[in-house]
Design a protein around this motif. Structure first.
Motif, mmCIF file in Angstrom:
data_model
loop_
_atom_site.group_PDB
_atom_site.id
_atom_site.type_symbol
_atom_site.label_atom_id
_atom_site.label_comp_id
_atom_site.label_asym_id
_atom_site.label_seq_id
_atom_site.Cartn_x
_atom_site.Cartn_y
_atom_site.Cartn_z
ATOM 1 N N TYR A 1 0.852 -1.191 0.000
ATOM 2 C CA TYR A 1 0.000 0.000 0.000
ATOM 3 C C TYR A 1 0.884 1.236 0.000
ATOM 4 C CZ TYR A 1 -3.604 -3.347 1.186
ATOM 5 O OH TYR A 1 -4.456 -4.423 1.163
ATOM 6 N N ASP A 2 0.361 2.326 -0.567
ATOM 7 C CA ASP A 2 1.101 3.580 -0.575
ATOM 8 C C ASP A 2 1.297 4.071 0.852
ATOM 9 O OD1 ASP A 2 1.415 4.010 -3.409
ATOM 10 O OD2 ASP A 2 -0.718 4.489 -3.496
ATOM 11 N N ASN A 3 2.520 4.524 1.146
ATOM 12 C CA ASN A 3 2.802 5.137 2.433
ATOM 13 C C ASN A 3 2.214 6.541 2.417
ATOM 14 O OD1 ASN A 3 4.500 6.920 4.271
ATOM 15 N ND2 ASN A 3 5.200 4.875 4.868
ATOM 16 N N ILE A 4 1.422 6.874 3.408
ATOM 17 C CA ILE A 4 0.719 8.156 3.447
ATOM 18 C C ILE A 4 1.696 9.323 3.606
ATOM 19 C CG2 ILE A 4 -0.943 9.532 4.775
ATOM 20 C CD1 ILE A 4 -2.347 6.843 5.437
ATOM 21 N N GLU A 5 2.763 9.125 4.368
ATOM 22 C CA GLU A 5 3.692 10.215 4.655
ATOM 23 C C GLU A 5 4.777 10.379 3.593
ATOM 24 O OE1 GLU A 5 5.125 9.438 8.577
ATOM 25 O OE2 GLU A 5 3.128 9.593 9.469
ATOM 26 N N ASN A 6 5.182 9.299 2.947
ATOM 27 C CA ASN A 6 6.283 9.344 1.972
ATOM 28 C C ASN A 6 5.778 8.974 0.585
ATOM 29 O OD1 ASN A 6 8.370 9.890 3.984
ATOM 30 N ND2 ASN A 6 8.026 7.785 4.643
ATOM 31 N N VAL A 7 5.612 9.993 -0.250
ATOM 32 C CA VAL A 7 5.111 9.782 -1.611
ATOM 33 C C VAL A 7 6.082 8.885 -2.378
ATOM 34 C CG1 VAL A 7 4.534 10.929 -3.780
ATOM 35 C CG2 VAL A 7 3.929 12.005 -1.615
ATOM 36 N N GLY A 8 5.526 7.889 -3.050
ATOM 37 C CA GLY A 8 6.347 6.971 -3.842
ATOM 38 C C GLY A 8 6.832 5.752 -3.075
ATOM 39 N N GLN A 9 6.637 5.748 -1.765
ATOM 40 C CA GLN A 9 7.046 4.593 -0.964
ATOM 41 C C GLN A 9 5.884 3.624 -0.844
ATOM 42 O OE1 GLN A 9 8.990 5.341 2.844
ATOM 43 N NE2 GLN A 9 7.959 3.572 3.726
ATOM 44 N N ILE A 10 6.162 2.352 -1.112
ATOM 45 C CA ILE A 10 5.153 1.302 -0.985
ATOM 46 C C ILE A 10 5.518 0.437 0.214
ATOM 47 C CG2 ILE A 10 4.078 -0.695 -2.088
ATOM 48 C CD1 ILE A 10 4.898 0.621 -4.790
ATOM 49 N N ASP A 11 4.589 0.299 1.128
ATOM 50 C CA ASP A 11 4.807 -0.542 2.301
ATOM 51 C C ASP A 11 4.236 -1.931 2.025
ATOM 52 O OD1 ASP A 11 5.907 1.640 3.651
ATOM 53 O OD2 ASP A 11 3.972 2.240 4.494
ATOM 54 N N ILE A 12 5.094 -2.939 2.018
ATOM 55 C CA ILE A 12 4.660 -4.322 1.812
ATOM 56 C C ILE A 12 4.058 -4.810 3.126
ATOM 57 C CG2 ILE A 12 5.360 -6.670 1.205
ATOM 58 C CD1 ILE A 12 5.591 -4.602 -1.094
ATOM 59 N N GLU A 13 2.780 -5.152 3.085
ATOM 60 C CA GLU A 13 2.089 -5.555 4.306
ATOM 61 C C GLU A 13 1.810 -7.046 4.387
ATOM 62 O OE1 GLU A 13 -1.123 -3.117 5.512
ATOM 63 O OE2 GLU A 13 0.024 -1.279 5.215
ATOM 64 N N LYS A 14 1.928 -7.734 3.252
ATOM 65 C CA LYS A 14 1.666 -9.171 3.278
ATOM 66 C C LYS A 14 2.427 -9.826 2.144
ATOM 67 C CE LYS A 14 -2.064 -12.515 3.620
ATOM 68 N NZ LYS A 14 -3.471 -12.731 3.863
ATOM 69 N N VAL A 15 2.976 -10.996 2.407
ATOM 70 C CA VAL A 15 3.644 -11.800 1.382
ATOM 71 C C VAL A 15 3.058 -13.204 1.454
ATOM 72 C CG1 VAL A 15 5.841 -12.752 0.574
ATOM 73 C CG2 VAL A 15 5.779 -10.439 1.531
ATOM 74 N N ILE A 16 2.603 -13.695 0.311
ATOM 75 C CA ILE A 16 2.048 -15.048 0.230
ATOM 76 C C ILE A 16 2.999 -15.852 -0.652
ATOM 77 C CG2 ILE A 16 0.078 -16.467 -0.470
ATOM 78 C CD1 ILE A 16 -1.600 -13.801 -0.346
ATOM 79 N N THR A 17 3.538 -16.943 -0.130
ATOM 80 C CA THR A 17 4.473 -17.761 -0.908
ATOM 81 C C THR A 17 3.833 -19.089 -1.293
ATOM 82 O OG1 THR A 17 5.441 -18.845 1.025
ATOM 83 C CG2 THR A 17 6.450 -16.768 0.321
ATOM 84 N N ASP A 18 4.381 -19.693 -2.343
ATOM 85 C CA ASP A 18 3.841 -20.986 -2.768
ATOM 86 C C ASP A 18 4.214 -22.100 -1.801
ATOM 87 O OD1 ASP A 18 6.506 -21.090 -3.509
ATOM 88 O OD2 ASP A 18 6.124 -21.680 -5.574
ATOM 89 N N THR A 19 5.204 -21.891 -0.948
ATOM 90 C CA THR A 19 5.522 -22.919 0.041
ATOM 91 C C THR A 19 4.531 -22.894 1.198
ATOM 92 O OG1 THR A 19 7.099 -21.418 1.115
ATOM 93 C CG2 THR A 19 7.989 -23.023 -0.466
ATOM 94 N N GLU A 20 3.950 -21.715 1.489
ATOM 95 C CA GLU A 20 2.982 -21.653 2.583
ATOM 96 C C GLU A 20 1.559 -21.889 2.099
ATOM 97 O OE1 GLU A 20 1.822 -16.951 3.137
ATOM 98 O OE2 GLU A 20 3.642 -17.688 4.089
ATOM 99 N N ASN A 21 1.261 -21.476 0.843
ATOM 100 C CA ASN A 21 -0.088 -21.700 0.323
ATOM 101 C C ASN A 21 -0.087 -21.704 -1.211
ATOM 102 O OD1 ASN A 21 -2.856 -21.753 -0.258
ATOM 103 N ND2 ASN A 21 -3.290 -20.855 1.739
ATOM 104 N N GLN A 22 0.199 -22.851 -1.761
ATOM 105 C CA GLN A 22 0.266 -23.016 -3.211
ATOM 106 C C GLN A 22 -1.053 -22.654 -3.883
ATOM 107 O OE1 GLN A 22 3.098 -24.307 -5.056
ATOM 108 N NE2 GLN A 22 1.916 -23.446 -6.734
#
Length: 127
Positions: free
Chosen positions: A18-39
């Motif tokens: 999601y876009d960081n509200i305070e820093n324009v152009g910065q994307i905060d990764i809030e979730k990562v889904i991998t194929d090893t945890e949930n194919q």
């Protein structure tokens, strides 16, 4: 033996940001889904992206998406898909970067069912 040692490393991962509200152009990764945890989730995302429908015109602000979704290949340290999504009443519009920067974008749409699936998996909170 080598195959078993490397089998825990993800070959595909989906990064939700999601876009960081305070820093324009910065994307905060809030979730990562991998194929090893949930194919299944990774496969479903890839199928949604595979069967999206191209659209020519969109009135979406490229700099203000609802969510950023990237599909990565961690083993190869490569980004496979760099996309931005805007949820709509009919589903969602997906903008996929098709060049070196976001100056070149292809737009697609997905139906409400696929959009709802994505919302559920990424735990999307509507404002």
């Amino acid at each position: 033996m080598i195959g078993k040692a490397n089998s825990n490393e993800a070959s595909r991962e989906i990064r939700i940001g999601y876009d960081n509200i305070e820093n324009v152009g910065q994307i905060d990764i809030e979730k990562v889904i991998t194929d090893t945890e949930n194919q299944g989730i990774v496969d479903n995302f890839l199928m949604i992206y595979l069967y999206k429908e191209k659209i020519l015109d969109t009135n979406k602000d490229i700099d203000k998406p609802d969510v950023h979704i990237s599909v990565m290949s961690p083993k190869q340290s490569t980004g496979l898909i760099d996309s931005r999504l805007w949820f709509t009443n009919e589903g969602a519009v997906i903008g996929i970067r098709s060049g070196e920067s976001w100056d070149q974008v292809d737009y697609f749409e997905i139906n409400k069912s696929d959009a709802n699936y994505i919302k559920e998996q990424i735990e999307y909170q509507e404002d």
